[in-house]
Design a protein around this motif. Structure first.
Motif, PDB file in Angstrom:
ATOM      1  N   GLU A 209       0.831  -1.207   0.000  1.00  0.00           N
ATOM      2  CA  GLU A 209       0.000   0.000   0.000  1.00  0.00           C
ATOM      3  C   GLU A 209       0.870   1.263   0.000  1.00  0.00           C
ATOM      4  N   HIS A 210       1.911   1.204   0.771  1.00  0.00           N
ATOM      5  CA  HIS A 210       2.805   2.357   0.788  1.00  0.00           C
ATOM      6  C   HIS A 210       3.461   2.586  -0.577  1.00  0.00           C
ATOM      7  N   MET A 211       3.855   1.439  -1.212  1.00  0.00           N
ATOM      8  CA  MET A 211       4.479   1.564  -2.528  1.00  0.00           C
ATOM      9  C   MET A 211       3.485   2.099  -3.562  1.00  0.00           C
ATOM     10  N   VAL A 212       2.254   1.557  -3.512  1.00  0.00           N
ATOM     11  CA  VAL A 212       1.230   2.030  -4.462  1.00  0.00           C
ATOM     12  C   VAL A 212       0.950   3.508  -4.241  1.00  0.00           C
ATOM     13  N   ASN A 213       0.793   3.889  -2.996  1.00  0.00           N
ATOM     14  CA  ASN A 213       0.531   5.311  -2.709  1.00  0.00           C
ATOM     15  C   ASN A 213       1.699   6.200  -3.157  1.00  0.00           C
ATOM     16  N   TRP A 214       2.880   5.711  -2.959  1.00  0.00           N
ATOM     17  CA  TRP A 214       4.053   6.518  -3.344  1.00  0.00           C
ATOM     18  C   TRP A 214       4.138   6.671  -4.857  1.00  0.00           C
ATOM     19  N   VAL A 215       3.883   5.495  -5.573  1.00  0.00           N
ATOM     20  CA  VAL A 215       3.940   5.557  -7.045  1.00  0.00           C
ATOM     21  C   VAL A 215       2.829   6.447  -7.570  1.00  0.00           C
ATOM     22  N   GLU A 216       1.635   6.278  -6.999  1.00  0.00           N
ATOM     23  CA  GLU A 216       0.513   7.089  -7.453  1.00  0.00           C
ATOM     24  C   GLU A 216       0.769   8.570  -7.176  1.00  0.00           C
ATOM     25  N   LYS A 217       1.317   8.870  -6.068  1.00  0.00           N
ATOM     26  CA  LYS A 217       1.598  10.271  -5.735  1.00  0.00           C
ATOM     27  C   LYS A 217       2.630  10.860  -6.695  1.00  0.00           C
ATOM     28  N   ASN A 218       3.649  10.032  -6.923  1.00  0.00           N
ATOM     29  CA  ASN A 218       4.692  10.529  -7.832  1.00  0.00           C
ATOM     30  C   ASN A 218       4.162  10.689  -9.260  1.00  0.00           C
ATOM     31  N   VAL A 219       3.321   9.727  -9.682  1.00  0.00           N
ATOM     32  CA  VAL A 219       2.751   9.841 -11.035  1.00  0.00           C
ATOM     33  C   VAL A 219       1.861  11.061 -11.137  1.00  0.00           C
ATOM     34  N   ILE A 223       2.416  14.647 -13.600  1.00  0.00           N
ATOM     35  CA  ILE A 223       1.533  15.082 -14.702  1.00  0.00           C
ATOM     36  C   ILE A 223       1.398  16.605 -14.651  1.00  0.00           C
ATOM     37  N   THR A 224       1.607  17.235 -15.849  1.00  0.00           N
ATOM     38  CA  THR A 224       1.481  18.707 -15.958  1.00  0.00           C
ATOM     39  C   THR A 224       0.050  19.064 -16.300  1.00  0.00           C
ATOM     40  N   PRO A 225      -0.375  20.288 -16.128  1.00  0.00           N
ATOM     41  CA  PRO A 225      -1.744  20.690 -16.488  1.00  0.00           C
ATOM     42  C   PRO A 225      -2.052  20.487 -17.967  1.00  0.00           C
ATOM     43  N   GLN A 226      -1.029  20.737 -18.855  1.00  0.00           N
ATOM     44  CA  GLN A 226      -1.257  20.536 -20.280  1.00  0.00           C
ATOM     45  C   GLN A 226      -1.517  19.085 -20.599  1.00  0.00           C
ATOM     46  N   GLN A 227      -0.718  18.176 -19.979  1.00  0.00           N
ATOM     47  CA  GLN A 227      -0.912  16.729 -20.187  1.00  0.00           C
ATOM     48  C   GLN A 227      -2.275  16.304 -19.652  1.00  0.00           C
ATOM     49  N   GLU A 228      -2.703  16.932 -18.589  1.00  0.00           N
ATOM     50  CA  GLU A 228      -3.993  16.584 -18.007  1.00  0.00           C
ATOM     51  C   GLU A 228      -5.113  16.980 -18.950  1.00  0.00           C
ATOM     52  N   LYS A 229      -4.981  18.196 -19.562  1.00  0.00           N
ATOM     53  CA  LYS A 229      -6.009  18.625 -20.513  1.00  0.00           C
ATOM     54  C   LYS A 229      -6.023  17.709 -21.714  1.00  0.00           C
TER      55      LYS A 229
END
Length: 252
Positions: A209-219, A223-229
């Motif tokens: 869970e810690h690893m998943v949370n860390w990877v998800e947080k880092n991912v 992500i930049t706002p342009q990539q999100e759009k």
């Protein structure tokens, strides 16, 4: 008269040394004889036969071979005449008194003897019946005691089997106790091993869970706002194309 007879016969007894010696020897033999262990014969219930109330029948039977039938009577008559002629026995008022008393006694015996004898026999029978009852009770109790003793002996013969059964029961109880303790130890060890497994699984899950949370947080943070759009637009385009394909399939 009896005292006179004793006085007359006393010196004769004193002068006869052989009679005294016989008496002393007889008494010594009675006291020094070995004790007999033979059973004592029972006493007769009735006395022997007598004649004229006081004379034993054996005396007549003893004199019959030597003197004939009239011998005992002649002996008695001669002895009485000898006592009277020699004045060894003098007839006086005591003689008539003794004769009167004897007649009264004989009459009482003849008159009331059967009733007294029946009463005495009844008392004797009651005593015998009570003694027999006591004997029967004693025999019954002793027989019951013998039966109880035989039963106890029979029970004593079965004690080895009882002790073997008890020893087997004790051995089974010890075996059951041993197995229960082994089962208890096994359960306790299993609980501790299960606890260690759960602890390891918990550590692994927390790490994941810690690893998943860390990877998800880092991912998410990468992500930049342009990539999100662009990503949102791309998703909307894919949804529209999917909706058109679905409508085409529905029309076909």
């Amino acid at each position: 008269m009896l005292s006179r007879l004793v006085l007359v016969s006393g010196p004769a007894f004193k002068s006869s040394g052989s009679f005294g010696a016989c008496v002393v020897q007889a008494s010594r033999s009675l006291h020094s004889s070995p004790q007999s262990l033979a059973p004592v014969p029972p006493l007769p219930e009735k006395g022997g036969k007598v004649r004229h109330g006081i004379i034993p029948e054996e005396l007549f039977q003893l004199l019959y071979p030597k003197t004939g039938v009239t011998g005992p009577y002649m002996l008695g008559t001669g002895l009485l005449l000898y006592l009277l002629s020699k004045e060894i026995y003098v007839v006086n008022h005591e003689t008539f008194a003794a004769a009167s008393i004897g007649a009264v006694v004989v009459y009482g015996v003849k008159k009331f003897g059967p009733q007294v004898a029946a009463f005495a026999d009844k008392l004797n029978q009651d005593k015998v019946s009570k003694a027999q009852e006591v004997k029967d009770l004693a025999m019954t109790s002793l027989a019951q005691a013998v039966e109880d003793e035989k039963k106890e002996q029979w029970r004593a013969e079965g004690r080895p089997m009882l002790f073997d059964a008890k020893r087997n029961n004790v051995a089974m109880l010890l075996e059951i106790n041993h197995r229960e303790r082994l089962h208890l130890v096994t359960n306790e060890v299993k609980k501790r091993l299960d606890y260690q497994i759960e602890v390891q699984n918990l550590h692994r899950r927390m790490e994941q869970e810690h690893m998943v949370n860390w990877v998800e947080k880092n991912v998410v943070s990468s992500i930049t706002p342009q990539q999100e759009k662009e990503s949102i637009a791309k998703c909307i385009t894919d949804l529209k194309m999917l909706a058109k394909a679905t409508q085409a399939k529905a029309r076909a």
